[in-house]
Design a protein around this motif. Structure first.
Motif, PDB file in Angstrom:
ATOM      1  N   TYR A  34      56.424  13.390   5.849  1.00  0.00           N
ATOM      2  CA  TYR A  34      56.855  14.672   6.416  1.00  0.00           C
ATOM      3  C   TYR A  34      57.684  15.436   5.387  1.00  0.00           C
ATOM      4  O   TYR A  34      57.443  16.611   5.125  1.00  0.00           O
ATOM      5  N   ASN A  35      58.660  14.744   4.795  1.00  0.00           N
ATOM      6  CA  ASN A  35      59.526  15.388   3.799  1.00  0.00           C
ATOM      7  C   ASN A  35      58.749  15.860   2.579  1.00  0.00           C
ATOM      8  O   ASN A  35      59.065  16.899   1.997  1.00  0.00           O
ATOM      9  N   LEU A  36      57.751  15.078   2.174  1.00  0.00           N
ATOM     10  CA  LEU A  36      57.008  15.379   0.949  1.00  0.00           C
ATOM     11  C   LEU A  36      55.960  16.476   1.120  1.00  0.00           C
ATOM     12  O   LEU A  36      55.297  16.837   0.153  1.00  0.00           O
ATOM     13  N   LYS A  51      55.340  18.572   6.545  1.00  0.00           N
ATOM     14  CA  LYS A  51      56.034  19.523   7.416  1.00  0.00           C
ATOM     15  C   LYS A  51      55.512  20.947   7.272  1.00  0.00           C
ATOM     16  O   LYS A  51      55.701  21.763   8.156  1.00  0.00           O
ATOM     17  N   ALA A  52      54.833  21.224   6.173  1.00  0.00           N
ATOM     18  CA  ALA A  52      54.316  22.575   5.940  1.00  0.00           C
ATOM     19  C   ALA A  52      52.838  22.697   6.295  1.00  0.00           C
ATOM     20  O   ALA A  52      52.198  23.682   5.936  1.00  0.00           O
ATOM     21  N   THR A  53      52.304  21.706   7.002  1.00  0.00           N
ATOM     22  CA  THR A  53      50.882  21.726   7.328  1.00  0.00           C
ATOM     23  C   THR A  53      50.664  21.676   8.836  1.00  0.00           C
ATOM     24  O   THR A  53      51.614  21.510   9.609  1.00  0.00           O
ATOM     25  N   LEU A  54      49.429  21.785   9.243  1.00  0.00           N
ATOM     26  CA  LEU A  54      49.082  21.682  10.655  1.00  0.00           C
ATOM     27  C   LEU A  54      49.320  20.271  11.188  1.00  0.00           C
ATOM     28  O   LEU A  54      49.348  20.051  12.405  1.00  0.00           O
ATOM     29  N   VAL A  83      58.856   4.648   8.462  1.00  0.00           N
ATOM     30  CA  VAL A  83      59.660   5.205   7.360  1.00  0.00           C
ATOM     31  C   VAL A  83      58.756   6.013   6.429  1.00  0.00           C
ATOM     32  O   VAL A  83      59.121   7.122   6.010  1.00  0.00           O
ATOM     33  N   ALA A  84      57.585   5.483   6.127  1.00  0.00           N
ATOM     34  CA  ALA A  84      56.638   6.213   5.273  1.00  0.00           C
ATOM     35  C   ALA A  84      56.234   7.538   5.920  1.00  0.00           C
ATOM     36  O   ALA A  84      56.068   8.546   5.221  1.00  0.00           O
ATOM     37  N   ALA A  85      56.109   7.551   7.238  1.00  0.00           N
ATOM     38  CA  ALA A  85      55.767   8.793   7.936  1.00  0.00           C
ATOM     39  C   ALA A  85      56.882   9.824   7.761  1.00  0.00           C
ATOM     40  O   ALA A  85      56.614  11.015   7.562  1.00  0.00           O
ATOM     41  N   GLY A  87      66.643  10.797   5.356  1.00  0.00           N
ATOM     42  CA  GLY A  87      67.558  11.936   5.321  1.00  0.00           C
ATOM     43  C   GLY A  87      67.880  12.386   3.909  1.00  0.00           C
ATOM     44  O   GLY A  87      67.821  13.582   3.588  1.00  0.00           O
ATOM     45  N   TRP A  88      68.229  11.420   3.053  1.00  0.00           N
ATOM     46  CA  TRP A  88      68.555  11.783   1.667  1.00  0.00           C
ATOM     47  C   TRP A  88      67.343  12.338   0.941  1.00  0.00           C
ATOM     48  O   TRP A  88      67.472  13.312   0.183  1.00  0.00           O
ATOM     49  N   SER A  89      66.161  11.758   1.174  1.00  0.00           N
ATOM     50  CA  SER A  89      64.975  12.287   0.491  1.00  0.00           C
ATOM     51  C   SER A  89      64.698  13.719   0.934  1.00  0.00           C
ATOM     52  O   SER A  89      64.294  14.551   0.123  1.00  0.00           O
ATOM     53  N   ASN A  90      64.945  14.023   2.195  1.00  0.00           N
ATOM     54  CA  ASN A  90      64.720  15.375   2.697  1.00  0.00           C
ATOM     55  C   ASN A  90      65.562  16.379   1.926  1.00  0.00           C
ATOM     56  O   ASN A  90      65.058  17.407   1.465  1.00  0.00           O
ATOM     57  N   ASP A  91      66.856  16.085   1.783  1.00  0.00           N
ATOM     58  CA  ASP A  91      67.722  17.037   1.079  1.00  0.00           C
ATOM     59  C   ASP A  91      67.419  17.090  -0.410  1.00  0.00           C
ATOM     60  O   ASP A  91      67.541  18.150  -1.033  1.00  0.00           O
ATOM     61  N   LEU A  92      67.008  15.971  -0.999  1.00  0.00           N
ATOM     62  CA  LEU A  92      66.641  15.986  -2.420  1.00  0.00           C
ATOM     63  C   LEU A  92      65.378  16.807  -2.647  1.00  0.00           C
ATOM     64  O   LEU A  92      65.316  17.617  -3.578  1.00  0.00           O
ATOM     65  N   ILE A  93      64.388  16.614  -1.803  1.00  0.00           N
ATOM     66  CA  ILE A  93      63.123  17.340  -1.942  1.00  0.00           C
ATOM     67  C   ILE A  93      63.320  18.834  -1.705  1.00  0.00           C
ATOM     68  O   ILE A  93      62.709  19.670  -2.381  1.00  0.00           O
ATOM     69  N   ASP A  94      64.195  19.193  -0.792  1.00  0.00           N
ATOM     70  CA  ASP A  94      64.435  20.599  -0.458  1.00  0.00           C
ATOM     71  C   ASP A  94      65.524  21.255  -1.306  1.00  0.00           C
ATOM     72  O   ASP A  94      65.862  22.417  -1.073  1.00  0.00           O
ATOM     73  N   LEU A  95      66.070  20.537  -2.270  1.00  0.00           N
ATOM     74  CA  LEU A  95      67.234  21.030  -3.016  1.00  0.00           C
ATOM     75  C   LEU A  95      67.009  22.403  -3.647  1.00  0.00           C
ATOM     76  O   LEU A  95      67.820  23.315  -3.458  1.00  0.00           O
TER      77      LEU A  95
END
Length: 144
Positions: free
Chosen positions: A131-133, A136-139, A125-127, A64-72
């Protein structure tokens, strides 16, 4: 009396709420509660149950935290006022530190559940991180 070492409660609660929101607290809690229910259904002894739930919780927090950091940057550009990092309600440095601690704790907690179970959990967890990295923007966004 409030000092830098003992902040007033009214200063701490918004940060705690912001950390929970940045961690995607609802979904993280749901997955952690599901793990707890599975622990109870399997009748694991309390010590092992705490270990499993802690491993799942730390993994979910890191995702969760990595998602918001990556999308900041994107969230700031989009004016996302529902994101505490984007609004500055929670410092990115704090979320980054919490994310690192959660991820670093997740590894030994997972492996302490047994090598196979630990590795399976760490792959999950790596999956989430993959996704965050960018997945999520791919097929392949469905894969994790």
């Amino acid at each position: 009396m409030t000092t830098e070492l003992s902040p007033h409660r009214s200063e701490v609660l918004p940060v705690v709420r912001g950390l929970a929101a940045a961690a995607h607290g609802g979904p993280a809690l749901a997955v952690t509660v599901l793990a707890l229910l599975l622990v109870l259904a399997q009748g694991l002894d309390p010590a092992r149950g705490v270990l499993v739930v802690a491993a799942v919780a730390t993994g979910q927090l890191s995702i969760g935290w990595s998602n918001d950091l990556i999308d900041l940057a994107r969230d700031r550009r989009a004016g996302r006022d529902d994101k505490p990092l984007a609004t500055g309600a929670v410092p990115a440095r704090l979320v980054r530190a919490c994310c690192a601690v959660a991820l670093l704790a997740c590894v030994p907690l997972s492996l302490a559940c047994g090598l196979l179970a630990g590795l399976v959990h760490l792959v999950c967890v790596a999956a989430g991180w993959a996704y965050n990295l960018g997945l999520k923007a791919t097929l392949l966004s469905w894969l994790p």
